[in-house]
Design a protein around this motif. Structure first.
Motif, PDB file in Angstrom:
ATOM      1  N   HIS A 131      -9.370  -5.402  18.554  1.00 36.92           N
ATOM      2  CA  HIS A 131     -10.583  -5.981  19.113  1.00 36.92           C
ATOM      3  C   HIS A 131     -10.456  -7.494  19.255  1.00 36.92           C
ATOM      4  N   ASN A 166      -4.390   2.031  22.430  1.00 32.10           N
ATOM      5  CA  ASN A 166      -5.614   2.416  21.706  1.00 32.10           C
ATOM      6  C   ASN A 166      -6.769   2.530  22.707  1.00 32.10           C
ATOM      7  N   LYS A 167      -6.689   3.508  23.593  1.00 27.45           N
ATOM      8  CA  LYS A 167      -7.569   3.606  24.757  1.00 27.45           C
ATOM      9  C   LYS A 167      -9.050   3.655  24.387  1.00 27.45           C
ATOM     10  N   ALA A 168      -9.374   4.318  23.289  1.00 27.74           N
ATOM     11  CA  ALA A 168     -10.781   4.415  22.890  1.00 27.74           C
ATOM     12  C   ALA A 168     -11.340   3.037  22.552  1.00 27.74           C
ATOM     13  N   LEU A 169     -10.577   2.249  21.783  1.00 25.49           N
ATOM     14  CA  LEU A 169     -11.010   0.901  21.421  1.00 25.49           C
ATOM     15  C   LEU A 169     -11.155   0.033  22.666  1.00 25.49           C
ATOM     16  N   GLU A 171     -11.717   0.921  25.731  1.00 30.68           N
ATOM     17  CA  GLU A 171     -12.854   1.357  26.544  1.00 30.68           C
ATOM     18  C   GLU A 171     -14.150   0.716  26.073  1.00 30.68           C
ATOM     19  N   TYR A 172     -14.373   0.713  24.757  1.00 28.20           N
ATOM     20  CA  TYR A 172     -15.603   0.125  24.214  1.00 28.20           C
ATOM     21  C   TYR A 172     -15.573  -1.401  24.263  1.00 28.20           C
ATOM     22  N   ALA A 173     -14.382  -1.985  24.052  1.00 32.38           N
ATOM     23  CA  ALA A 173     -14.275  -3.446  23.974  1.00 32.38           C
ATOM     24  C   ALA A 173     -14.549  -4.129  25.304  1.00 32.38           C
ATOM     25  N   ALA A 175     -16.247  -2.516  27.942  1.00 34.97           N
ATOM     26  CA  ALA A 175     -17.267  -1.761  28.682  1.00 34.97           C
ATOM     27  C   ALA A 175     -18.345  -2.665  29.279  1.00 34.97           C
ATOM     28  N   ASP A 176     -18.777  -3.689  28.534  1.00 36.63           N
ATOM     29  CA  ASP A 176     -19.859  -4.550  29.007  1.00 36.63           C
ATOM     30  C   ASP A 176     -19.345  -5.856  29.604  1.00 36.63           C
ATOM     31  N   SER A 177     -18.057  -5.929  29.857  1.00 38.46           N
ATOM     32  CA  SER A 177     -17.478  -7.175  30.358  1.00 38.46           C
ATOM     33  C   SER A 177     -17.546  -7.220  31.882  1.00 38.46           C
TER      34      SER A 177
END
Length: 224
Positions: A131, A166-169, A171-173, A175-177
């Motif tokens: 992150h 680490n695709k899941a991380l 995606e969330y990191a 997402a709002d960018s």
């Protein structure tokens, strides 16, 4: 190249005889303007790939590699590195020093992409995506957008090169960018045939699982 069309758009323009129509048009500039307003252009997603293969460095995955060593090795093989990155990348700087709030920070590699017409900032990591890595890259991209980007430039693009996405991380990191951020995996050597087969089978299993989920959702919605 001038209009930064995608391959699909270029083929469409060829098939619709745009070149010929432009040659016989009394107002070719006006025709060009109309065509370009409707044309599909190349996006960073079409250019940034994953994984990158740095086998040309001659570094074994078993070797202890530091980020400075990886950066130096890539620059020592700059021509090959640029070919691996893809068409349009022009090297601009390494360890680019920027000043933010009285503190200096250093961007590993800076390129300018002559087709996308934007700066591309690359951060190298010798471990998996984290992150804080993404946050660091996001800060650099925001800085370039505010302080460096020219009026005729497109917004800068950030690429984080890691050993594991680490695709899941990721995606969330991001997402709002509202920034163009990409996390790409790199390989120090090509996988063996056995490893490739295992990876293909794994991807097929993931696709089958997703397909089953979609079918179940569609079936439940139909019942409702």
């Amino acid at each position: 190249m001038k209009n930064t069309w995608s391959v699909r758009e270029l083929r469409r323009q060829i098939n619709t005889l745009y070149f010929e129509r432009s040659g016989i048009s009394k107002k070719p500039d006006q025709l060009s303007k109309i065509i370009n307003e409707k044309a599909e252009r190349i996006n960073p997603e079409d250019i940034i790939k994953s994984p990158f293969t740095f086998e040309f460095l001659g570094i074994s995955p078993k070797d202890v590699v530091y980020e400075n060593d990886l950066e130096k090795a890539l620059l020592d093989h700059l021509e090959t590195f640029l070919l691996e990155m893809g068409h349009g990348f022009c090297f601009e700087s390494k360890q680019k020093r920027i000043l933010i709030g009285g503190e200096y920070f250093f961007i590993d590699l800076v390129f300018y992409h002559r087709i996308l017409k934007c700066h591309v900032l690359v951060e190298l990591k010798v471990d998996e995506a984290k992150h804080e890595h993404i946050g660091q890259l996001k800060t650099y991209v925001n800085y370039y957008k505010k302080e460096i980007m020219q009026k005729d430039d497109n917004p800068p693009v950030g690429i984080l090169l890691v050993t594991n996405q680490n695709k899941a991380l990721v995606e969330y990191a991001i997402a709002d960018s509202d920034q163009q951020l990409f996390v790409s995996k790199y390989l120090l050597e090509l996988p063996s045939e056995k490893e490739l087969i295992a990876e293909i089978q794994r991807e097929n299993n993931v696709l089958r699982e997703k397909e089953e989920i979609y079918k179940k959702v569609a079936k439940d919605n139909y019942k409702r």
